[in-house]
Design a protein around this motif. Structure first.
Motif, PDB file in Angstrom:
ATOM      1  N   GLY A  15       0.809  -1.214   0.000  1.00 26.94           N
ATOM      2  CA  GLY A  15       0.000   0.000   0.000  1.00 26.94           C
ATOM      3  C   GLY A  15       0.843   1.264   0.000  1.00 26.94           C
ATOM      4  N   PHE A  16       2.136   1.115   0.316  1.00 31.25           N
ATOM      5  CA  PHE A  16       3.014   2.300   0.329  1.00 31.25           C
ATOM      6  C   PHE A  16       3.117   2.890  -1.074  1.00 31.25           C
ATOM      7  N   GLU A  17       2.863   4.203  -1.170  1.00 30.69           N
ATOM      8  CA  GLU A  17       2.945   4.866  -2.480  1.00 30.69           C
ATOM      9  C   GLU A  17       4.194   5.727  -2.545  1.00 30.69           C
ATOM     10  N   PHE A  18       4.987   5.515  -3.577  1.00 30.37           N
ATOM     11  CA  PHE A  18       6.172   6.342  -3.796  1.00 30.37           C
ATOM     12  C   PHE A  18       5.739   7.678  -4.395  1.00 30.37           C
ATOM     13  N   PRO A  19       6.480   8.745  -4.107  1.00 29.32           N
ATOM     14  CA  PRO A  19       6.147  10.028  -4.749  1.00 29.32           C
ATOM     15  C   PRO A  19       6.228   9.894  -6.276  1.00 29.32           C
ATOM     16  N   ALA A  20       5.264  10.486  -6.960  1.00 32.65           N
ATOM     17  CA  ALA A  20       5.238  10.401  -8.432  1.00 32.65           C
ATOM     18  C   ALA A  20       6.372  11.214  -9.033  1.00 32.65           C
ATOM     19  N   CYS A  94       4.831   9.131 -13.631  1.00 33.93           N
ATOM     20  CA  CYS A  94       4.973   7.721 -13.246  1.00 33.93           C
ATOM     21  C   CYS A  94       4.720   7.583 -11.744  1.00 33.93           C
ATOM     22  N   SER A  95       3.761   6.740 -11.404  1.00 34.55           N
ATOM     23  CA  SER A  95       3.434   6.483 -10.001  1.00 34.55           C
ATOM     24  C   SER A  95       3.678   5.011  -9.707  1.00 34.55           C
ATOM     25  N   SER A  96       3.999   4.715  -8.469  1.00 36.31           N
ATOM     26  CA  SER A  96       4.207   3.307  -8.116  1.00 36.31           C
ATOM     27  C   SER A  96       3.800   3.065  -6.667  1.00 36.31           C
ATOM     28  N   LYS A  97       3.375   1.850  -6.433  1.00 31.68           N
ATOM     29  CA  LYS A  97       2.847   1.489  -5.117  1.00 31.68           C
ATOM     30  C   LYS A  97       3.235   0.038  -4.801  1.00 31.68           C
ATOM     31  N   VAL A  98       3.674  -0.197  -3.584  1.00 35.83           N
ATOM     32  CA  VAL A  98       4.016  -1.565  -3.178  1.00 35.83           C
ATOM     33  C   VAL A  98       2.726  -2.374  -3.080  1.00 35.83           C
ATOM     34  N   SER A  99       2.675  -3.474  -3.818  1.00 33.96           N
ATOM     35  CA  SER A  99       1.452  -4.290  -3.790  1.00 33.96           C
ATOM     36  C   SER A  99       1.630  -5.568  -2.974  1.00 33.96           C
TER      37      SER A  99
END
Lengths: 141, 145
Positions: A15-20, A94-99
């Protein structure tokens, strides 16, 4: 990108979202990309299109600039879905999130979802990247 | 590859793509992709790692798979392509790679055909570098599979 803004594997949870991160995919970057991959297709030049894997590569760059993974980490899997074409000069975000994160019994896996949108907010690419991390306890003895 | 659209059916083999991995391409790819991990571009550093030398970016080799798909499916691939792959063995400078693919499913939908292919990238030793599956939606007016 400073070291301070990088995140360590231990800090991350699902659920952790990295800054875009945003990039402009200019003609010069696309030209370098096509040369590096030996892709002589006229399709890109005629319509000023960006190869979808060039977009994916920048999404991966955005992720790798924000995360510190130990030496020996292996990029084991990649899923990608191309949702729309990207043109030279487009500004992509570009956005990314730990799934998924597994860290038990010497098994250390992480999956991260990636999403890329263009300057109009349209999603042009989604995907999932899988990493296997080395067992640091074993390495340190 | 417009003619191949008419030939597409289960078992159809996509025209293979051959690539030689060169360090100068890896270096240029590092610049274009902003991935300057020394395992790819610093021979001295890479020699001291378990890899024993530089290796190509996995995404560079995956670009070869995408190139094969673009050669066959053109804009259909760019607009609707899907990839699901695993990286099995690193590719190294000097490796001669062969990218191949085979249609394993072709399903008719309202406006398109959904074509699923097995894809493979192997080195000259027969080791699998990448294996996986691709999906592409081919507009009906362009395909008769």
């Amino acid at each position: 990108m400073t070291e301070k803004s990088r995140f360590d594997f231990s800090q991350l949870s699902p659920g952790f979202e990295f800054p875009a991160e945003s990039y402009i995919l200019d003609e010069s970057t696309i030209k370098d990309y096509l040369q590096a991959t030996g892709d002589n297709s006229n399709l890109y030049r005629q319509r000023s299109l960006a190869p979808p894997l060039a977009v994916a590569a920048l999404a991966m760059a955005a992720l790798s600039e924000k995360i510190t993974l130990p030496p020996g980490t292996i990029h084991v899997s990649q899923e990608l879905v191309f949702c729309g074409m990207v043109f030279a000069g487009d500004r992509i975000t570009c956005s990314s999130k730990v799934s998924r994160k597994v860290d038990r019994g010497g098994l250390r896996l992480m999956s991260t979802d990636i999403t890329v949108t263009n300057q109009d907010g349209k999603t042009v690419l989604t995907g999932k990247v899988g990493f296997v991390l080395p067992d640091m306890e074993k390495i340190s003895g | 590859m417009e003619n191949s659209f008419r030939e597409l059916k289960v078992g159809f083999e996509l025209p293979a793509l051959k690539k030689k991995v060169r360090q100068e391409d890896i270096n240029l790819y590092a610049k274009a992709s902003r991935d300057f991990n020394p395992i790819h571009i610093d021979e001295e550093f890479a020699r001291q790692t378990p890899a024993g030398g530089t290796i190509a970016h996995g995404m560079l080799v995956l670009a070869y798979v995408s190139q094969m798909m673009t050669d066959v499916f053109g804009e259909n691939w760019l607009e609707s392509g899907e990839l699901n792959v695993r990286f099995k063995t690193p590719a190294r400078p000097g490796d001669n790679l062969t990218v191949s693919g085979k249609v394993k499913k072709c399903i008719e939908e309202n406006t398109c055909f959904t074509v699923t292919c097995d894809v493979l990238c192997a080195n000259e030793k027969g080791e699998t570098v990448i294996s996986g599956e691709t999906v592409v939606r081919v507009k009906k007016d362009e395909n008769r599979c």
